[in-house]
Design a protein around this motif. Structure first.
Motif, mmCIF file in Angstrom:
data_model
loop_
_atom_site.group_PDB
_atom_site.id
_atom_site.type_symbol
_atom_site.label_atom_id
_atom_site.label_comp_id
_atom_site.label_asym_id
_atom_site.label_seq_id
_atom_site.Cartn_x
_atom_site.Cartn_y
_atom_site.Cartn_z
ATOM 1 N N ALA A 1 -21.102 -41.152 36.215
ATOM 2 C CA ALA A 1 -21.495 -40.552 37.491
ATOM 3 C C ALA A 1 -21.122 -39.080 37.518
ATOM 4 C CB ALA A 1 -20.825 -41.279 38.653
ATOM 5 N N ILE A 2 -21.871 -38.332 38.303
ATOM 6 C CA ILE A 2 -21.599 -36.910 38.495
ATOM 7 C C ILE A 2 -21.789 -36.620 39.973
ATOM 8 C CG2 ILE A 2 -22.202 -34.545 37.866
ATOM 9 C CD1 ILE A 2 -23.655 -35.752 35.398
ATOM 10 N N ARG A 3 -20.861 -35.842 40.520
ATOM 11 C CA ARG A 3 -21.029 -35.389 41.897
ATOM 12 C C ARG A 3 -20.497 -33.970 42.024
ATOM 13 N NH1 ARG A 3 -16.917 -38.902 45.632
ATOM 14 N NH2 ARG A 3 -14.994 -38.394 44.527
ATOM 15 N N TYR A 4 -20.946 -33.308 43.102
ATOM 16 C CA TYR A 4 -20.668 -31.887 43.269
ATOM 17 C C TYR A 4 -20.333 -31.597 44.715
ATOM 18 C CZ TYR A 4 -21.451 -26.823 43.090
ATOM 19 O OH TYR A 4 -21.308 -25.461 43.163
ATOM 20 N N ASP A 5 -19.354 -30.736 44.924
ATOM 21 C CA ASP A 5 -18.993 -30.252 46.257
ATOM 22 C C ASP A 5 -19.292 -28.756 46.293
ATOM 23 O OD1 ASP A 5 -17.740 -29.166 48.511
ATOM 24 O OD2 ASP A 5 -16.159 -30.669 48.486
ATOM 25 N N GLU A 6 -20.379 -28.398 46.961
ATOM 26 C CA GLU A 6 -20.815 -27.001 46.985
ATOM 27 C C GLU A 6 -19.825 -26.097 47.714
ATOM 28 O OE1 GLU A 6 -24.805 -24.327 47.908
ATOM 29 O OE2 GLU A 6 -24.849 -26.492 48.240
ATOM 30 N N ASP A 7 -19.161 -26.606 48.745
ATOM 31 C CA ASP A 7 -18.179 -25.798 49.481
ATOM 32 C C ASP A 7 -17.000 -25.410 48.596
ATOM 33 O OD1 ASP A 7 -19.720 -25.966 51.787
ATOM 34 O OD2 ASP A 7 -18.631 -27.703 52.553
ATOM 35 N N GLN A 8 -16.573 -26.320 47.740
ATOM 36 C CA GLN A 8 -15.436 -26.087 46.853
ATOM 37 C C GLN A 8 -15.847 -25.591 45.464
ATOM 38 O OE1 GLN A 8 -12.125 -26.743 47.780
ATOM 39 N NE2 GLN A 8 -12.869 -27.180 49.834
ATOM 40 N N TYR B 1 -10.972 -26.713 33.945
ATOM 41 C CA TYR B 1 -11.064 -28.132 34.303
ATOM 42 C C TYR B 1 -9.691 -28.786 34.304
ATOM 43 C CZ TYR B 1 -10.260 -29.347 29.431
ATOM 44 O OH TYR B 1 -9.692 -29.492 28.188
ATOM 45 N N SER B 2 -9.639 -29.977 34.906
ATOM 46 C CA SER B 2 -8.440 -30.812 34.847
ATOM 47 C C SER B 2 -8.883 -32.270 34.938
ATOM 48 C CB SER B 2 -7.479 -30.495 35.989
ATOM 49 O OG SER B 2 -8.023 -30.870 37.225
ATOM 50 N N LEU C 1 -17.188 -29.624 40.492
ATOM 51 C CA LEU C 1 -18.021 -30.611 39.818
ATOM 52 C C LEU C 1 -17.123 -31.718 39.293
ATOM 53 C CD1 LEU C 1 -20.935 -31.177 38.655
ATOM 54 C CD2 LEU C 1 -20.115 -30.062 36.574
ATOM 55 N N GLU C 2 -17.453 -32.963 39.613
ATOM 56 C CA GLU C 2 -16.672 -34.098 39.116
ATOM 57 C C GLU C 2 -17.548 -34.947 38.209
ATOM 58 O OE1 GLU C 2 -13.734 -36.858 41.346
ATOM 59 O OE2 GLU C 2 -15.667 -37.901 41.319
ATOM 60 N N ILE C 3 -17.023 -35.246 37.041
ATOM 61 C CA ILE C 3 -17.739 -36.083 36.080
ATOM 62 C C ILE C 3 -16.882 -37.302 35.785
ATOM 63 C CG2 ILE C 3 -18.737 -36.212 33.765
ATOM 64 C CD1 ILE C 3 -19.152 -33.172 33.966
ATOM 65 N N HIS D 1 -12.484 -32.805 36.754
ATOM 66 C CA HIS D 1 -12.956 -31.836 37.733
ATOM 67 C C HIS D 1 -13.164 -30.500 37.020
ATOM 68 C CE1 HIS D 1 -11.142 -34.053 41.435
ATOM 69 N NE2 HIS D 1 -12.256 -34.605 40.993
ATOM 70 N N TYR D 2 -14.302 -29.910 37.248
ATOM 71 C CA TYR D 2 -14.611 -28.573 36.734
ATOM 72 C C TYR D 2 -14.695 -27.648 37.932
ATOM 73 C CZ TYR D 2 -15.529 -30.674 32.235
ATOM 74 O OH TYR D 2 -15.383 -31.340 31.053
ATOM 75 N N TYR D 3 -13.976 -26.524 37.853
ATOM 76 C CA TYR D 3 -13.794 -25.629 38.992
ATOM 77 C C TYR D 3 -14.689 -24.403 38.906
ATOM 78 C CZ TYR D 3 -9.666 -28.536 39.331
ATOM 79 O OH TYR D 3 -8.829 -29.616 39.411
#
Length: 72
Positions: free
Chosen positions: A16-23, A69-70, A26-28, A37-39
């Motif tokens: 799964a992949i999701r994204y938070d545009e405000d922050q 990332y972390s 990117l989470e994979i 998490h990719y920042y």
């Protein structure tokens, strides 16, 4: 957080992949249940990733090594 899930896809490695545009986050999630998490990923990169035919190829060429990332 206001997560946006990517459109359904099939991958041999990514669950799964999701994204938070405000922050700009990117989470994979991988099939082995690890999450990263990719920042500071710009929205246009996340949108292109969502539309990419091969999520794994896009991750390797455009995300890994380009964004901090972390493990989540």
């Amino acid at each position: 957080m206001a997560w946006q899930n990517f459109a359904p896809f099939t991958s041999s490695n990514i669950a799964a992949i999701r994204y938070d545009e405000d922050q700009l986050l990117l989470e994979i999630e991988f099939l082995n249940s690890t999450r990263y998490h990719y920042y500071e990923v710009p929205a246009h990169i996340a949108q292109t990733f969502d539309q990419a035919a091969s999520k794994g190829s896009f991750l390797a060429s455009t995300i890994k090594g380009h964004y901090r990332y972390s493990r989540a």
